[in-house]
Design a protein around this motif. Structure first.
Motif, PDB file in Angstrom:
ATOM      1  N   VAL A  22      -4.811   5.630   0.602  1.00  0.00           N
ATOM      2  CA  VAL A  22      -3.960   5.117   1.678  1.00  0.00           C
ATOM      3  C   VAL A  22      -3.513   6.278   2.551  1.00  0.00           C
ATOM      4  N   HIS A  23      -3.641   6.089   3.849  1.00  0.00           N
ATOM      5  CA  HIS A  23      -3.263   7.108   4.828  1.00  0.00           C
ATOM      6  C   HIS A  23      -1.973   6.693   5.517  1.00  0.00           C
ATOM      7  N   GLY A  27       5.208   8.624   7.413  1.00  0.00           N
ATOM      8  CA  GLY A  27       5.684   7.890   6.254  1.00  0.00           C
ATOM      9  C   GLY A  27       5.300   6.425   6.185  1.00  0.00           C
ATOM     10  N   GLU A  28       4.623   5.909   7.201  1.00  0.00           N
ATOM     11  CA  GLU A  28       4.220   4.498   7.234  1.00  0.00           C
ATOM     12  C   GLU A  28       2.720   4.376   6.965  1.00  0.00           C
ATOM     13  N   PRO A  29       2.297   3.425   6.093  1.00  0.00           N
ATOM     14  CA  PRO A  29       0.858   3.255   5.849  1.00  0.00           C
ATOM     15  C   PRO A  29       0.165   2.767   7.116  1.00  0.00           C
ATOM     16  N   ILE A  30      -0.938   3.443   7.460  1.00  0.00           N
ATOM     17  CA  ILE A  30      -1.663   3.078   8.684  1.00  0.00           C
ATOM     18  C   ILE A  30      -3.094   2.630   8.402  1.00  0.00           C
ATOM     19  N   LYS A  64      -0.611  -7.000   4.635  1.00  0.00           N
ATOM     20  CA  LYS A  64       0.524  -7.155   5.568  1.00  0.00           C
ATOM     21  C   LYS A  64       1.326  -5.863   5.705  1.00  0.00           C
ATOM     22  N   ASP A  65       1.102  -4.897   4.816  1.00  0.00           N
ATOM     23  CA  ASP A  65       1.798  -3.611   4.891  1.00  0.00           C
ATOM     24  C   ASP A  65       1.156  -2.636   5.874  1.00  0.00           C
TER      25      ASP A  65
END
Length: 72
Positions: A22-23, A27-30, A64-65
């Motif tokens: 996960v990238h 701080g937010e998953p993109i 959805k994340d």
């Protein structure tokens, strides 16, 4: 200036739970991609495996994340 990081996480993707790379940006998953259990040596392979094991200590992510991508 944004910060870019990655780690392994469990992601509910395509109807199954998977350990994914996960990238993150700020701080937010993109995005996420397939994790590969490979290494240049047995020691390197163990480090990769241990990094993947850490995914089991974090909350599961789902589609959805992640932000929706516009293919246009």
């Amino acid at each position: 200036m944004s910060s870019f990081e990655w780690n392994n996480r469990i992601v509910f993707y395509d109807g199954v739970f998977q350990v994914r790379e996960v990238h993150y940006e700020d701080g937010e998953p993109i995005g996420h991609g397939q994790s590969f259990l490979v290494g240049d040596s047995a020691t390197d392979l163990r480090k990769t495996y241990e990094r993947m094991q850490a995914a089991f200590n974090s909350p599961v992510l789902s589609e959805k994340d992640f932000p929706a991508y516009d293919d246009e």
